[in-house]
Design an enzyme around this catalytic site. Sequence first.
Site, PDB file in Angstrom:
ATOM      1  N   TYR A  23     -10.540  11.176   1.826  1.00 19.27           N
ATOM      2  CA  TYR A  23      -9.860  10.108   1.137  1.00 19.27           C
ATOM      3  C   TYR A  23      -8.564   9.722   2.231  1.00 19.27           C
ATOM      4  O   TYR A  23      -8.041   8.539   2.446  1.00 19.27           O
ATOM      5  CB  TYR A  23      -9.253  10.317  -0.156  1.00 19.27           C
ATOM      6  CG  TYR A  23      -8.468   9.266  -0.807  1.00 19.27           C
ATOM      7  CD1 TYR A  23      -8.902   8.109  -1.550  1.00 19.27           C
ATOM      8  CD2 TYR A  23      -6.934   9.558  -0.994  1.00 19.27           C
ATOM      9  CE1 TYR A  23      -7.856   7.272  -1.916  1.00 19.27           C
ATOM     10  CE2 TYR A  23      -6.262   8.812  -1.732  1.00 19.27           C
ATOM     11  CZ  TYR A  23      -6.651   7.580  -1.984  1.00 19.27           C
ATOM     12  OH  TYR A  23      -5.938   6.479  -2.658  1.00 19.27           O
ATOM     13  N   ASP A  28     -21.055  -5.188  -6.198  1.00 21.66           N
ATOM     14  CA  ASP A  28     -20.729  -3.795  -5.482  1.00 21.66           C
ATOM     15  C   ASP A  28     -20.341  -4.254  -4.075  1.00 21.66           C
ATOM     16  O   ASP A  28     -21.013  -4.862  -3.277  1.00 21.66           O
ATOM     17  CB  ASP A  28     -21.851  -3.190  -5.155  1.00 21.66           C
ATOM     18  CG  ASP A  28     -21.766  -1.533  -4.851  1.00 21.66           C
ATOM     19  OD1 ASP A  28     -20.487  -1.511  -4.172  1.00 21.66           O
ATOM     20  OD2 ASP A  28     -22.492  -0.933  -4.550  1.00 21.66           O
ATOM     21  N   LYS A  87      -7.542   6.409   4.313  1.00 20.98           N
ATOM     22  CA  LYS A  87      -6.290   5.618   3.913  1.00 20.98           C
ATOM     23  C   LYS A  87      -5.627   5.498   5.368  1.00 20.98           C
ATOM     24  O   LYS A  87      -4.900   4.400   5.654  1.00 20.98           O
ATOM     25  CB  LYS A  87      -5.408   6.267   2.811  1.00 20.98           C
ATOM     26  CG  LYS A  87      -6.120   5.909   1.609  1.00 20.98           C
ATOM     27  CD  LYS A  87      -6.411   4.556   1.151  1.00 20.98           C
ATOM     28  CE  LYS A  87      -6.817   4.106   0.031  1.00 20.98           C
ATOM     29  NZ  LYS A  87      -6.992   2.821  -0.294  1.00 20.98           N
ATOM     30  N   ASN A 140      -7.854  -3.889  -2.686  1.00 17.12           N
ATOM     31  CA  ASN A 140      -7.270  -2.865  -3.635  1.00 17.12           C
ATOM     32  C   ASN A 140      -8.503  -1.819  -4.091  1.00 17.12           C
ATOM     33  O   ASN A 140      -8.367  -0.742  -4.340  1.00 17.12           O
ATOM     34  CB  ASN A 140      -6.655  -3.400  -4.951  1.00 17.12           C
ATOM     35  CG  ASN A 140      -6.607  -2.117  -6.086  1.00 17.12           C
ATOM     36  OD1 ASN A 140      -5.718  -1.388  -5.795  1.00 17.12           O
ATOM     37  ND2 ASN A 140      -7.368  -2.247  -7.094  1.00 17.12           N
TER      38      ASN A 140
END
Length: 280
Positions: free
Chosen positions: A162, A66, A166, A93
Amino acid sequence: MARFTGKVAIVTGSSNGIGRATAVQFAKEGAKVTITGRNAERLEETKNEILKAGIPNDHVLAVAVDLATEQGQDELINSTIQKFGRLDILVNNAEATFMDSQGRLGLDQDILDYDKVMQINMRSVVTLTKKAKEHLMKTKGEIINVSSVGAGPQAQPDIMYYAMSKAALNQFTRCAAINLIPLGIRVNSVSPGCVTTGFGEACGLPAGAYEKMASFFESRKECIPCGKSGQPIDIANIILFLADRNLSSYIIGQSIVADGGSTLVMGMQAHDMMAILTSP
């Protein structure tokens, strides 16, 4: 000789989608690869895909951890160095987003979801990069972050947390690039648009929901002008380009957008994404 022969790459989130395609491509082009994710079963599928391509077993290391934990990150870095003796390429990623348990969106979504998204999408990238830095300094290595067109400048109210993570990742890429280039480490990123990866189900969407949305967008030129969703290999090829200093040495701190033209029109913002996902 393959272009990454003698190089060692870590690809996070490589149990499926973009991460899996990237790990396979690195291995095919000569790199020794550490694949990692939380799902050991899917990770084994990635390893088997690499081995089927004729890659020797000792060129692949699977580490099921994790990455949201410091312990998991330490195990990832230490086991890579122990097995391969060096690190040349770090691909950040691994990512996540979470559906609110009560279906709430935007500012109404549980703030605990914000904490979890930022922990995985941003904080873990920073801490893993810090841990990899000493090894990448020795090899004059490369860091490639996987961002998203969701970072903006268009608003993303349905996936606010989210999108925020980013946007922060893009700024981290820029700042880290300037911070690390004097040490010989190059940092860049790629920002995918709509890519069919299995990410939707991993985030709690019903099976096929993300694919249904992608199909809707593909059929509308105001959403994806080229008329098709991206595939993981499309993004993997860009990641390998950014990791190849012979091809991209003068690119520093940039994010290459790969979205089939979506951000040039962004008509998908005119449609109700959640209505598409949940329609019968």
